[in-house]
Design an enzyme around this catalytic site. Structure first.
Site, PDB file in Angstrom:
ATOM      1  N   GLY A  64       0.833  -1.207   0.000  1.00  0.00           N
ATOM      2  CA  GLY A  64       0.000   0.000   0.000  1.00  0.00           C
ATOM      3  C   GLY A  64       0.863   1.251   0.000  1.00  0.00           C
ATOM      4  O   GLY A  64       0.478   2.289   0.540  1.00  0.00           O
ATOM      5  N   SER A 114       1.839   3.213  -2.445  1.00  0.00           N
ATOM      6  CA  SER A 114       1.763   4.151  -3.569  1.00  0.00           C
ATOM      7  C   SER A 114       1.152   5.488  -3.180  1.00  0.00           C
ATOM      8  O   SER A 114       1.234   6.458  -3.936  1.00  0.00           O
ATOM      9  CB  SER A 114       0.978   3.531  -4.727  1.00  0.00           C
ATOM     10  OG  SER A 114      -0.379   3.457  -4.391  1.00  0.00           O
ATOM     11  N   ARG A 115       0.534   5.550  -2.017  1.00  0.00           N
ATOM     12  CA  ARG A 115      -0.093   6.823  -1.607  1.00  0.00           C
ATOM     13  C   ARG A 115      -0.311   6.809  -0.091  1.00  0.00           C
ATOM     14  O   ARG A 115      -0.063   5.796   0.576  1.00  0.00           O
ATOM     15  CB  ARG A 115      -1.421   7.009  -2.334  1.00  0.00           C
ATOM     16  CG  ARG A 115      -2.452   5.996  -1.930  1.00  0.00           C
ATOM     17  CD  ARG A 115      -3.699   6.078  -2.782  1.00  0.00           C
ATOM     18  NE  ARG A 115      -4.813   5.477  -2.082  1.00  0.00           N
ATOM     19  CZ  ARG A 115      -5.912   5.007  -2.666  1.00  0.00           C
ATOM     20  NH1 ARG A 115      -6.052   5.090  -3.967  1.00  0.00           N
ATOM     21  NH2 ARG A 115      -6.886   4.498  -1.949  1.00  0.00           N
ATOM     22  N   VAL A 173      -2.409  -8.050  -2.020  1.00  0.00           N
ATOM     23  CA  VAL A 173      -1.905  -8.700  -0.799  1.00  0.00           C
ATOM     24  C   VAL A 173      -2.806  -9.838  -0.326  1.00  0.00           C
ATOM     25  O   VAL A 173      -2.453 -10.570   0.603  1.00  0.00           O
ATOM     26  CB  VAL A 173      -1.692  -7.688   0.360  1.00  0.00           C
ATOM     27  CG1 VAL A 173      -0.675  -6.631  -0.016  1.00  0.00           C
ATOM     28  CG2 VAL A 173      -3.003  -7.065   0.817  1.00  0.00           C
ATOM     29  N   ASN A 212       1.271  -2.436   5.292  1.00  0.00           N
ATOM     30  CA  ASN A 212       0.515  -1.195   5.452  1.00  0.00           C
ATOM     31  C   ASN A 212      -0.781  -1.155   4.645  1.00  0.00           C
ATOM     32  O   ASN A 212      -1.676  -0.360   4.952  1.00  0.00           O
ATOM     33  CB  ASN A 212       1.434  -0.028   5.053  1.00  0.00           C
ATOM     34  CG  ASN A 212       0.697   1.282   4.933  1.00  0.00           C
ATOM     35  OD1 ASN A 212       0.393   1.927   5.941  1.00  0.00           O
ATOM     36  ND2 ASN A 212       0.366   1.685   3.704  1.00  0.00           N
ATOM     37  N   TYR A 258     -13.455  -3.780  10.349  1.00  0.00           N
ATOM     38  CA  TYR A 258     -12.113  -3.166  10.361  1.00  0.00           C
ATOM     39  C   TYR A 258     -11.482  -3.320  11.747  1.00  0.00           C
ATOM     40  O   TYR A 258     -10.301  -3.669  11.884  1.00  0.00           O
ATOM     41  CB  TYR A 258     -12.253  -1.696   9.981  1.00  0.00           C
ATOM     42  CG  TYR A 258     -10.968  -0.907   9.915  1.00  0.00           C
ATOM     43  CD1 TYR A 258     -10.037  -1.120   8.903  1.00  0.00           C
ATOM     44  CD2 TYR A 258     -10.696   0.093  10.853  1.00  0.00           C
ATOM     45  CE1 TYR A 258      -8.878  -0.371   8.822  1.00  0.00           C
ATOM     46  CE2 TYR A 258      -9.539   0.849  10.779  1.00  0.00           C
ATOM     47  CZ  TYR A 258      -8.626   0.617   9.769  1.00  0.00           C
ATOM     48  OH  TYR A 258      -7.478   1.366   9.690  1.00  0.00           O
ATOM     49  N   ALA A 273     -12.175  -5.586  13.916  1.00  0.00           N
ATOM     50  CA  ALA A 273     -11.822  -7.002  14.084  1.00  0.00           C
ATOM     51  C   ALA A 273     -10.504  -7.301  13.367  1.00  0.00           C
ATOM     52  O   ALA A 273      -9.617  -7.974  13.908  1.00  0.00           O
ATOM     53  CB  ALA A 273     -12.940  -7.881  13.532  1.00  0.00           C
ATOM     54  N   LYS A 322      -8.028  -5.190  12.420  1.00  0.00           N
ATOM     55  CA  LYS A 322      -6.852  -4.525  13.002  1.00  0.00           C
ATOM     56  C   LYS A 322      -6.529  -5.078  14.391  1.00  0.00           C
ATOM     57  O   LYS A 322      -5.357  -5.147  14.780  1.00  0.00           O
ATOM     58  CB  LYS A 322      -7.073  -3.004  13.044  1.00  0.00           C
ATOM     59  CG  LYS A 322      -7.090  -2.346  11.656  1.00  0.00           C
ATOM     60  CD  LYS A 322      -5.727  -2.425  10.958  1.00  0.00           C
ATOM     61  CE  LYS A 322      -5.706  -1.649   9.663  1.00  0.00           C
ATOM     62  NZ  LYS A 322      -4.412  -1.657   8.986  1.00  0.00           N
TER      63      LYS A 322
HETATM   64  N1  LIG Z   1      -6.256   7.265   7.037  1.00  0.00           N
HETATM   65  C1  LIG Z   1      -6.552   7.001   8.284  1.00  0.00           C
HETATM   66  O1  LIG Z   1      -7.302   7.760   8.916  1.00  0.00           O
HETATM   67  C2  LIG Z   1      -5.980   5.779   8.974  1.00  0.00           C
HETATM   68  C3  LIG Z   1      -6.012   5.717  10.376  1.00  0.00           C
HETATM   69  C4  LIG Z   1      -5.463   4.627  11.033  1.00  0.00           C
HETATM   70  C5  LIG Z   1      -4.887   3.594  10.294  1.00  0.00           C
HETATM   71  N2  LIG Z   1      -4.876   3.666   8.933  1.00  0.00           N
HETATM   72  C6  LIG Z   1      -4.249   2.561   8.208  1.00  0.00           C
HETATM   73  O2  LIG Z   1      -3.134   3.079   7.511  1.00  0.00           O
HETATM   74  C7  LIG Z   1      -2.895   2.288   6.343  1.00  0.00           C
HETATM   75  C8  LIG Z   1      -2.797   3.187   5.136  1.00  0.00           C
HETATM   76  O3  LIG Z   1      -4.027   3.860   4.980  1.00  0.00           O
HETATM   77  P1  LIG Z   1      -4.179   5.189   4.122  1.00  0.00           P
HETATM   78  O4  LIG Z   1      -5.033   6.100   4.899  1.00  0.00           O
HETATM   79  O5  LIG Z   1      -2.851   5.652   3.650  1.00  0.00           O
HETATM   80  O6  LIG Z   1      -5.074   4.618   2.927  1.00  0.00           O
HETATM   81  P2  LIG Z   1      -4.958   4.797   1.325  1.00  0.00           P
HETATM   82  O7  LIG Z   1      -6.213   4.208   0.767  1.00  0.00           O
HETATM   83  O8  LIG Z   1      -4.650   6.199   0.965  1.00  0.00           O
HETATM   84  O9  LIG Z   1      -3.740   3.845   0.961  1.00  0.00           O
HETATM   85  C9  LIG Z   1      -3.873   2.444   1.070  1.00  0.00           C
HETATM   86  C10 LIG Z   1      -3.147   1.780  -0.063  1.00  0.00           C
HETATM   87  O10 LIG Z   1      -3.337   0.359   0.059  1.00  0.00           O
HETATM   88  C11 LIG Z   1      -3.540  -0.158  -1.248  1.00  0.00           C
HETATM   89  N3  LIG Z   1      -4.282  -1.422  -1.196  1.00  0.00           N
HETATM   90  C12 LIG Z   1      -5.563  -1.621  -0.800  1.00  0.00           C
HETATM   91  N4  LIG Z   1      -5.907  -2.893  -0.970  1.00  0.00           N
HETATM   92  C13 LIG Z   1      -4.817  -3.532  -1.476  1.00  0.00           C
HETATM   93  C14 LIG Z   1      -4.551  -4.878  -1.851  1.00  0.00           C
HETATM   94  N5  LIG Z   1      -5.496  -5.819  -1.758  1.00  0.00           N
HETATM   95  N6  LIG Z   1      -3.328  -5.184  -2.317  1.00  0.00           N
HETATM   96  C15 LIG Z   1      -2.361  -4.231  -2.438  1.00  0.00           C
HETATM   97  N7  LIG Z   1      -2.566  -2.942  -2.103  1.00  0.00           N
HETATM   98  C16 LIG Z   1      -3.773  -2.609  -1.625  1.00  0.00           C
HETATM   99  C17 LIG Z   1      -4.349   0.922  -1.962  1.00  0.00           C
HETATM  100  O11 LIG Z   1      -4.281   0.789  -3.373  1.00  0.00           O
HETATM  101  C18 LIG Z   1      -3.690   2.183  -1.443  1.00  0.00           C
HETATM  102  O12 LIG Z   1      -2.626   2.593  -2.270  1.00  0.00           O
HETATM  103  C19 LIG Z   1      -4.039   1.277   6.270  1.00  0.00           C
HETATM  104  O13 LIG Z   1      -3.633   0.048   6.826  1.00  0.00           O
HETATM  105  C20 LIG Z   1      -5.106   1.911   7.138  1.00  0.00           C
HETATM  106  O14 LIG Z   1      -5.984   0.954   7.664  1.00  0.00           O
HETATM  107  C21 LIG Z   1      -5.391   4.738   8.252  1.00  0.00           C
END
Ligand SMILES: NC(=O)c1ccc[n+]([C@@H]2O[C@H](COP(=O)([O-])OP(=O)(O)OC[C@H]3O[C@@H](n4cnc5c(N)ncnc54)[C@H](O)[C@@H]3O)[C@@H](O)[C@H]2O)c1
Length: 298
Positions: A55, A57-58, A106, A132, A201, A203, A205
């Site tokens: 994950g 890429s962003r 993944v 991630n 989610y 569950a 995490k």
């Molecule tokens: N944004 C928040 O508020 C927040 C808070 C707490 C935890 N998180 C966690 O942080 C991590 C990153 O989240 P984010 O906010 O940057 O989200 P995001 O959606 O911006 O980035 C997540 C990335 O994961 C990739 N992804 C999703 N499913 C995939 C798969 N099956 N195979 C490969 N890649 C896959 C997506 O393409 C994306 O690039 C996640 O685990 C999320 O649960 C986010």
């Protein structure tokens, strides 16, 4: 309050003298001594190491890629979002960072192994894994479908477990140990927000937290550290683009908002955990959320 008798607190003996000399080599084989500790700026370096960030890429993942590459690591982004990943690689190569992209889901064990093989072929080793990739939905419990459940749990939990399995096998083959860091969430502690509505989610995490702790027992003897970092709510593409019913939006808006974190602030913690600054982290969950799980505000 009575006077302190120095004899009750310390003995001005040879141990104390060695402290004054900044030499703690008093326990041969157990402590290295302060005279010999490397500078902190060297301990954060990851030169010669190769990392996979799922994950990456962003959002938070990209911020982690940026910090690991800045510290000298080769990094492979494993993601499905091709356009985001290609832009990320193009941008990071303008900084002369060694970053490559491998498209994989993944949830798919074959694709996971291919991503590990690609990494070893390109950079010669795999030393660090950041699990991630993740996603979530906010719905009433009665609206969640089996498809929602499978998607969220498979990406967050199944993906983390089987990527860890493949990476650990590779690290064992190399014989040089490794570091694994999982992104969890305030949801892992069931403290995601005021209204809940994220049970799958939460569950998943919580499960990632569980496998982090459980696997640390098996991986520690293999020289592999596994830990988890818990971010706060962050402004990311994923954070800004999930759909929510209007009644849930209104319910959410009726509570005071909690400050959001910056992905780079979390990425700095992840970089610390996988570097030699964080050498003592094993099976730990590092909460780096600015207090938002307690709904703390300025
Ligand atoms: N944004 C928040 O508020 C927040 C808070 C707490 C935890 N998180 C966690 O942080 C991590 C990153 O989240 P984010 O906010 O940057 O989200 P995001 O959606 O911006 O980035 C997540 C990335 O994961 C990739 N992804 C999703 N499913 C995939 C798969 N099956 N195979 C490969 N890649 C896959 C997506 O393409 C994306 O690039 C996640 O685990 C999320 O649960 C986010």
């Amino acid at each position: 309050m009575g006077d302190i008798n120095p004899k009750d607190v310390y003995e001005f003996d040879e141990v104390y003298e060695r402290l004054l000399e900044m030499d703690l080599n008093g326990v041969p084989g157990l402590t290295k001594g302060l005279k010999n500790v490397p500078p902190a700026k060297d301990l954060v370096r990851l030169d010669g190491k190769t990392a996979i960030v799922t994950g990456g890429s962003r959002g938070l993942g990209l911020a982690i890629v940026n910090r690991l590459a800045e510290a000298g690591a080769n990094v492979v982004i494993v993601d499905l979002a091709v356009e985001f990943a290609e832009s990320a690689v193009a941008y990071l190569s303008t900084k002369n960072y060694r970053v490559k992209f491998f498209k994989a889901d993944v949830r798919d064990l074959k694709q996971i192994q291919e991503a590990v093989d690609f990494t070893v072929k390109e950079f010669g080793s795999l030393d660090i894994l950041i699990n991630n990739a993740g996603l979530w939905k906010i719905k009433h419990y009665y609206d969640f479908t089996e498809e929602d459940w499978d998607l969220i749990v498979d990406v967050c939990l199944k993906g983390t477990f089987f990527f860890t399995q493949a990476a650990a096998n590779q690290m064992v083959k190399q014989g040089t140990g490794g570091r694994i860091c999982n992104t969890i969430s305030v949801g892992a502690y069931s403290m995601e927000n005021y209204i809940g509505c994220m049970a799958p989610y939460t569950a998943a995490k919580s499960g990632v937290l569980g496998i982090t702790r459980s696997l640390s027992r098996e991986l520690k003897p293999l020289g592999i550290a596994i830990n988890a970092v818990c971010p706060p709510g962050m402004v990311t593409v994923g954070g800004g683009h999930f759909s929510m019913d209007d009644d849930l939006k209104a319910l959410m808006a009726s509570f005071p908002s909690v400050p959001l974190g910056d992905p780079d602030e979390v990425a700095r913690v992840v970089a610390m955990v996988v570097s030699d600054i964080g050498v003592l982290f094993h099976g730990s969950d590092i909460v780096a959320d600015g207090g938002t799980r307690w709904q703390l505000r300025k």
